[in-house]
Scaffold this motif. Structure first.
Motif, PDB file in Angstrom:
ATOM      1  N   GLY A  55       8.006  13.329 -40.997  1.00 34.62           N
ATOM      2  CA  GLY A  55       7.349  12.457 -40.033  1.00 34.62           C
ATOM      3  C   GLY A  55       6.421  11.444 -40.670  1.00 34.62           C
ATOM      4  N   TYR A  58       9.365   8.866 -42.123  1.00 35.05           N
ATOM      5  CA  TYR A  58      10.494   8.467 -41.277  1.00 35.05           C
ATOM      6  C   TYR A  58      10.022   8.407 -39.830  1.00 35.05           C
ATOM      7  CZ  TYR A  58      15.240   8.547 -39.356  1.00 35.05           C
ATOM      8  OH  TYR A  58      16.402   8.250 -38.678  1.00 35.05           O
ATOM      9  N   GLU A  59       9.873   7.212 -39.317  1.00 38.28           N
ATOM     10  CA  GLU A  59       9.256   6.969 -38.012  1.00 38.28           C
ATOM     11  C   GLU A  59       9.880   7.755 -36.859  1.00 38.28           C
ATOM     12  OE1 GLU A  59       6.273   5.616 -35.740  1.00 38.28           O
ATOM     13  OE2 GLU A  59       6.468   5.125 -37.861  1.00 38.28           O
ATOM     14  N   PRO A  60      11.208   7.841 -36.710  1.00 37.07           N
ATOM     15  CA  PRO A  60      11.771   8.583 -35.573  1.00 37.07           C
ATOM     16  C   PRO A  60      11.403  10.078 -35.569  1.00 37.07           C
ATOM     17  CG  PRO A  60      13.427   7.125 -36.474  1.00 37.07           C
ATOM     18  CD  PRO A  60      12.250   7.090 -37.421  1.00 37.07           C
ATOM     19  N   ALA A  61      11.088  10.652 -36.705  1.00 32.70           N
ATOM     20  CA  ALA A  61      10.725  12.076 -36.767  1.00 32.70           C
ATOM     21  C   ALA A  61       9.348  12.340 -36.171  1.00 32.70           C
ATOM     22  CB  ALA A  61      10.783  12.562 -38.212  1.00 32.70           C
ATOM     23  N   LYS A  62       8.517  11.312 -36.055  1.00 29.39           N
ATOM     24  CA  LYS A  62       7.176  11.491 -35.495  1.00 29.39           C
ATOM     25  C   LYS A  62       7.205  11.958 -34.047  1.00 29.39           C
ATOM     26  CE  LYS A  62       4.594   8.484 -38.518  1.00 29.39           C
ATOM     27  NZ  LYS A  62       3.672   7.388 -38.656  1.00 29.39           N
ATOM     28  N   ALA A  63       8.270  11.657 -33.341  1.00 31.25           N
ATOM     29  CA  ALA A  63       8.380  12.068 -31.937  1.00 31.25           C
ATOM     30  C   ALA A  63       8.387  13.582 -31.795  1.00 31.25           C
ATOM     31  CB  ALA A  63       9.652  11.484 -31.327  1.00 31.25           C
ATOM     32  N   TYR A  64       8.826  14.296 -32.824  1.00 23.20           N
ATOM     33  CA  TYR A  64       8.900  15.757 -32.762  1.00 23.20           C
ATOM     34  C   TYR A  64       7.612  16.440 -33.207  1.00 23.20           C
ATOM     35  CZ  TYR A  64      13.818  14.795 -32.167  1.00 23.20           C
ATOM     36  OH  TYR A  64      15.011  14.329 -31.696  1.00 23.20           O
TER      37      TYR A  64
END
Length: 97
Positions: A55, A58-64
């Motif tokens: 996260g 890698y920006e999209p992993a921050k949602a988790y």
């Protein structure tokens, strides 16, 4: 716990369980339930730790990262503790004769 964390945790836990049971069998010792439960808890920590690292780059992993506040707290506590130990060692133990 999100399935993005739960499923890899279960897979890693089962792999560790199989390895543990094989080692117990080879050494003729009885499996310990405490060890088995701890392996699954540690597997969860490994998966969440990897997600925390991912996260940060890698920006999209921050949602988790929203569902794992306890691991973020434990990670911060670990950094605080290790940094405090290192600072104490450098300040006091390296200057002691």
């Amino acid at each position: 716990m999100d399935s993005i964390i739960l499923i890899p945790t279960i897979i890693l836990g089962i792999v560790c369980l199989i390895v543990y049971l094989v080692l117990c069998y080879k050494k003729s010792i009885s499996p310990n339930l405490n060890v088995i439960v701890n392996m699954f808890l540690l597997s969860s920590g490994i998966i969440c730790g990897l997600l925390l690292m991912l996260g940060s780059v890698y920006e999209p992993a921050k949602a988790y990262l929203k569902g794992i506040d306890i691991y973020i707290f434990i990670g911060g506590l670990a950094v605080l503790f290790v940094s405090g130990q290192g600072l104490f060692k450098d300040l006091f133990l390296t200057t002691h004769r």
